[in-house]
Motif scaffolding. Structure first.
Motif, PDB file in Angstrom:
ATOM      1  N   GLU A 157       0.822  -1.203   0.000  1.00 20.97           N
ATOM      2  CA  GLU A 157       0.000   0.000   0.000  1.00 20.97           C
ATOM      3  C   GLU A 157       0.861   1.260   0.000  1.00 20.97           C
ATOM      4  OE1 GLU A 157      -2.473  -0.358   3.453  1.00 20.97           O
ATOM      5  OE2 GLU A 157      -3.872  -1.728   2.469  1.00 20.97           O
ATOM      6  N   LEU A 158       0.313   2.335  -0.562  1.00 13.61           N
ATOM      7  CA  LEU A 158       0.951   3.645  -0.485  1.00 13.61           C
ATOM      8  C   LEU A 158       0.556   4.278   0.853  1.00 13.61           C
ATOM      9  CD1 LEU A 158       2.562   5.952  -1.825  1.00 13.61           C
ATOM     10  CD2 LEU A 158       0.386   6.782  -2.768  1.00 13.61           C
ATOM     11  N   ILE A 159       1.536   4.487   1.716  1.00 11.39           N
ATOM     12  CA  ILE A 159       1.267   5.013   3.051  1.00 11.39           C
ATOM     13  C   ILE A 159       1.259   6.529   3.064  1.00 11.39           C
ATOM     14  CG2 ILE A 159       2.018   4.975   5.465  1.00 11.39           C
ATOM     15  CD1 ILE A 159       1.026   2.279   4.330  1.00 11.39           C
ATOM     16  N   GLY A 160       2.090   7.135   2.241  1.00  7.44           N
ATOM     17  CA  GLY A 160       2.138   8.595   2.183  1.00  7.44           C
ATOM     18  C   GLY A 160       3.078   9.047   1.093  1.00  7.44           C
ATOM     19  N   MET A 161       2.922  10.307   0.669  1.00  5.59           N
ATOM     20  CA  MET A 161       3.762  10.841  -0.407  1.00  5.59           C
ATOM     21  C   MET A 161       3.883  12.352  -0.232  1.00  5.59           C
ATOM     22  SD  MET A 161       3.164  10.375  -4.500  1.00  5.59           S
ATOM     23  CE  MET A 161       3.957  11.413  -5.721  1.00  5.59           C
ATOM     24  N   GLY A 162       5.099  12.876  -0.400  1.00  3.95           N
ATOM     25  CA  GLY A 162       5.334  14.306  -0.282  1.00  3.95           C
ATOM     26  C   GLY A 162       6.819  14.585  -0.360  1.00  3.95           C
ATOM     27  N   THR A 163       7.203  15.840  -0.166  1.00  7.16           N
ATOM     28  CA  THR A 163       8.617  16.180  -0.112  1.00  7.16           C
ATOM     29  C   THR A 163       9.223  15.557   1.144  1.00  7.16           C
ATOM     30  OG1 THR A 163       8.280  18.203   1.160  1.00  7.16           O
ATOM     31  CG2 THR A 163       8.145  18.388  -1.252  1.00  7.16           C
ATOM     32  N   TYR A 164      10.539  15.519   1.195  1.00  9.55           N
ATOM     33  CA  TYR A 164      11.210  14.948   2.363  1.00  9.55           C
ATOM     34  C   TYR A 164      10.778  15.659   3.644  1.00  9.55           C
ATOM     35  CZ  TYR A 164      14.970  13.982   5.680  1.00  9.55           C
ATOM     36  OH  TYR A 164      15.676  13.636   6.797  1.00  9.55           O
ATOM     37  N   GLN A 165      10.730  16.979   3.605  1.00  8.96           N
ATOM     38  CA  GLN A 165      10.324  17.737   4.797  1.00  8.96           C
ATOM     39  C   GLN A 165       8.886  17.436   5.187  1.00  8.96           C
ATOM     40  OE1 GLN A 165      12.228  19.366   6.830  1.00  8.96           O
ATOM     41  NE2 GLN A 165      14.035  19.046   5.538  1.00  8.96           N
ATOM     42  N   GLU A 166       8.004  17.346   4.209  1.00  8.28           N
ATOM     43  CA  GLU A 166       6.600  17.019   4.499  1.00  8.28           C
ATOM     44  C   GLU A 166       6.473  15.633   5.118  1.00  8.28           C
ATOM     45  OE1 GLU A 166       4.463  19.618   0.915  1.00  8.28           O
ATOM     46  OE2 GLU A 166       4.959  17.498   0.608  1.00  8.28           O
ATOM     47  N   ARG A 212       5.409  13.634   9.417  1.00  7.66           N
ATOM     48  CA  ARG A 212       4.355  12.654   9.692  1.00  7.66           C
ATOM     49  C   ARG A 212       4.858  11.609  10.702  1.00  7.66           C
ATOM     50  NH1 ARG A 212       1.900  11.850   3.519  1.00  7.66           N
ATOM     51  NH2 ARG A 212       1.791  14.065   3.063  1.00  7.66           N
ATOM     52  N   THR A 213       5.265  12.091  11.848  1.00  8.09           N
ATOM     53  CA  THR A 213       5.852  11.219  12.867  1.00  8.09           C
ATOM     54  C   THR A 213       4.829  10.298  13.515  1.00  8.09           C
ATOM     55  OG1 THR A 213       5.571  12.997  14.490  1.00  8.09           O
ATOM     56  CG2 THR A 213       7.711  12.837  13.379  1.00  8.09           C
ATOM     57  N   SER A 214       3.548  10.561  13.300  1.00 11.38           N
ATOM     58  CA  SER A 214       2.523   9.704  13.900  1.00 11.38           C
ATOM     59  C   SER A 214       2.359   8.384  13.141  1.00 11.38           C
ATOM     60  CB  SER A 214       1.169  10.437  13.932  1.00 11.38           C
ATOM     61  OG  SER A 214       0.743  10.761  12.623  1.00 11.38           O
ATOM     62  N   PRO A 272       4.066   5.113  12.023  1.00 13.81           N
ATOM     63  CA  PRO A 272       5.302   4.404  12.416  1.00 13.81           C
ATOM     64  C   PRO A 272       6.238   4.077  11.269  1.00 13.81           C
ATOM     65  CG  PRO A 272       3.401   3.502  13.571  1.00 13.81           C
ATOM     66  CD  PRO A 272       2.857   4.475  12.582  1.00 13.81           C
ATOM     67  N   ILE A 273       5.726   3.568  10.141  1.00 13.67           N
ATOM     68  CA  ILE A 273       6.622   3.165   9.052  1.00 13.67           C
ATOM     69  C   ILE A 273       7.315   4.370   8.436  1.00 13.67           C
ATOM     70  CG2 ILE A 273       4.761   3.200   7.319  1.00 13.67           C
ATOM     71  CD1 ILE A 273       7.813   0.811   7.425  1.00 13.67           C
ATOM     72  N   ILE A 274       6.637   5.510   8.328  1.00 15.00           N
ATOM     73  CA  ILE A 274       7.257   6.726   7.798  1.00 15.00           C
ATOM     74  C   ILE A 274       8.319   7.208   8.778  1.00 15.00           C
ATOM     75  CG2 ILE A 274       6.877   9.143   7.179  1.00 15.00           C
ATOM     76  CD1 ILE A 274       4.152   8.367   6.115  1.00 15.00           C
ATOM     77  N   ARG A 275       8.001   7.186  10.056  1.00 17.53           N
ATOM     78  CA  ARG A 275       8.977   7.589  11.084  1.00 17.53           C
ATOM     79  C   ARG A 275      10.210   6.691  11.040  1.00 17.53           C
ATOM     80  NH1 ARG A 275       5.838   7.220  15.184  1.00 17.53           N
ATOM     81  NH2 ARG A 275       6.522   5.169  15.883  1.00 17.53           N
ATOM     82  N   ASP A 276       9.992   5.387  10.909  1.00 17.64           N
ATOM     83  CA  ASP A 276      11.116   4.443  10.895  1.00 17.64           C
ATOM     84  C   ASP A 276      12.019   4.644   9.683  1.00 17.64           C
ATOM     85  OD1 ASP A 276      10.087   3.379  13.197  1.00 17.64           O
ATOM     86  OD2 ASP A 276       9.253   1.593  12.232  1.00 17.64           O
ATOM     87  N   LEU A 277      11.416   4.909   8.511  1.00 17.10           N
ATOM     88  CA  LEU A 277      12.188   5.003   7.285  1.00 17.10           C
ATOM     89  C   LEU A 277      12.869   6.359   7.104  1.00 17.10           C
ATOM     90  CD1 LEU A 277       9.776   3.207   4.793  1.00 17.10           C
ATOM     91  CD2 LEU A 277      11.991   2.363   5.585  1.00 17.10           C
ATOM     92  N   LEU A 278      12.291   7.421   7.659  1.00 18.97           N
ATOM     93  CA  LEU A 278      12.783   8.768   7.368  1.00 18.97           C
ATOM     94  C   LEU A 278      13.394   9.497   8.557  1.00 18.97           C
ATOM     95  CD1 LEU A 278       9.994   9.987   4.940  1.00 18.97           C
ATOM     96  CD2 LEU A 278      12.336   9.363   4.378  1.00 18.97           C
ATOM     97  N   SER A 279      13.337   8.908   9.734  1.00 20.44           N
ATOM     98  CA  SER A 279      13.929   9.594  10.890  1.00 20.44           C
ATOM     99  C   SER A 279      15.405   9.268  11.026  1.00 20.44           C
ATOM    100  CB  SER A 279      13.195   9.174  12.161  1.00 20.44           C
ATOM    101  OG  SER A 279      13.338   7.787  12.379  1.00 20.44           O
TER     102      SER A 279
END
Length: 234
Positions: free
Chosen positions: A210-219, A223-225, A227-234
């Motif tokens: 699934e697509l969880i989210g999409m945007g610029t790196y800063q955007e 989205r720290t809420s 988990p998968i976005i936080r794990d991959l980009l933090s």
């Protein structure tokens, strides 16, 4: 511009639901990196867009529905992890391979190959044997070959993963520059956060097909809420 509408990919053996009704829009001239862990469906999505895997849903490229078209009629270029260069052809003959399949004179092919070599920073390498190239040089040649036929979109499936980290990041920035200079639209698959940041205008995170989210790196970092976005980009 490319639009994906409810694209779904399933494999029968073993039974896997690789991509789950994924919708996404990529604007013309934009580079989008698909970031995700192994097995999340990244490569399956690229192969479906290229026509290498059966899929349901719609794939529109510049307003044209290519969902039912065979691979060779989709005007999609694809660069794989190993580049898949022909060892028996030298650099210029590798780049000219796709041009030989279309109605282009020998003089036009030579001019186009010279343009591509200049674009990827390898002017003067045309007569070199593939076996003499470094890994980074080989991927530049593979990129030049992909761009030479002027596809409407280029799909890059972890093209730098076989290289060491520093070279990946440097070449990732070069690919960003080359693709932007060509005016190409690109979809770039990686599991490496820094590589995604170096290459892309926008980052799309996939998980479980699934697509969880999409945007610029800063955007996406905000989205720290999730988990998968936080794990991959933090």
């Amino acid at each position: 511009m490319m639009e994906l509408r409810d694209v779904d990919v399933r494999y029968a053996k073993p039974p896997v639901h690789a991509v789950r009704r994924l919708s996404m829009t990529i604007n013309s001239g934009e580079i989008v990196a698909i970031l995700g862990k192994s097995g999340c469906g990244k490569s399956s999505l690229l192969r479906a867009i290229a026509g290498l895997e059966p899929a349901t849903g719609q794939i529109l490229l510049n307003g044209r529905d290519i969902s039912a078209l065979p691979t060779h009629r989709r005007k999609v270029g694809m660069l794989f992890q190993d580049g898949q260069l022909f060892p028996h052809r030298n650099v210029e003959r590798n780049i000219s391979y796709g041009l030989e399949m279309i109605d282009m004179s020998a003089a036009e092919r030579r001019e186009r190959v010279a343009q591509m070599l200049e674009m990827v920073g390898m002017a003067g390498y045309g007569k070199r044997a593939i076996s003499t190239l470094s890994g980074g040089q080989a991927q530049r040649v593979a990129l030049a070959r992909t761009l030479a036929v002027r596809p409407d979109i280029i799909l890059l499936d972890e093209p730098l993963s076989a290289l060491d980290r520093l070279l990946r990041l440097r070449l990732g920035e070069e690919i960003h520059h080359i693709v932007q200079k060509s005016g190409m639209t690109a979809l770039y698959v990686t599991h490496d956060r820094e590589e995604a940041i170096a290459v892309a205008d926008q980052i799309a995170v996939m998980d479980g097909g699934e697509l969880i989210g999409m945007g610029t790196y800063q955007e996406m970092r905000e989205r720290t809420s999730v988990p998968i976005i936080r794990d991959l980009l933090s």
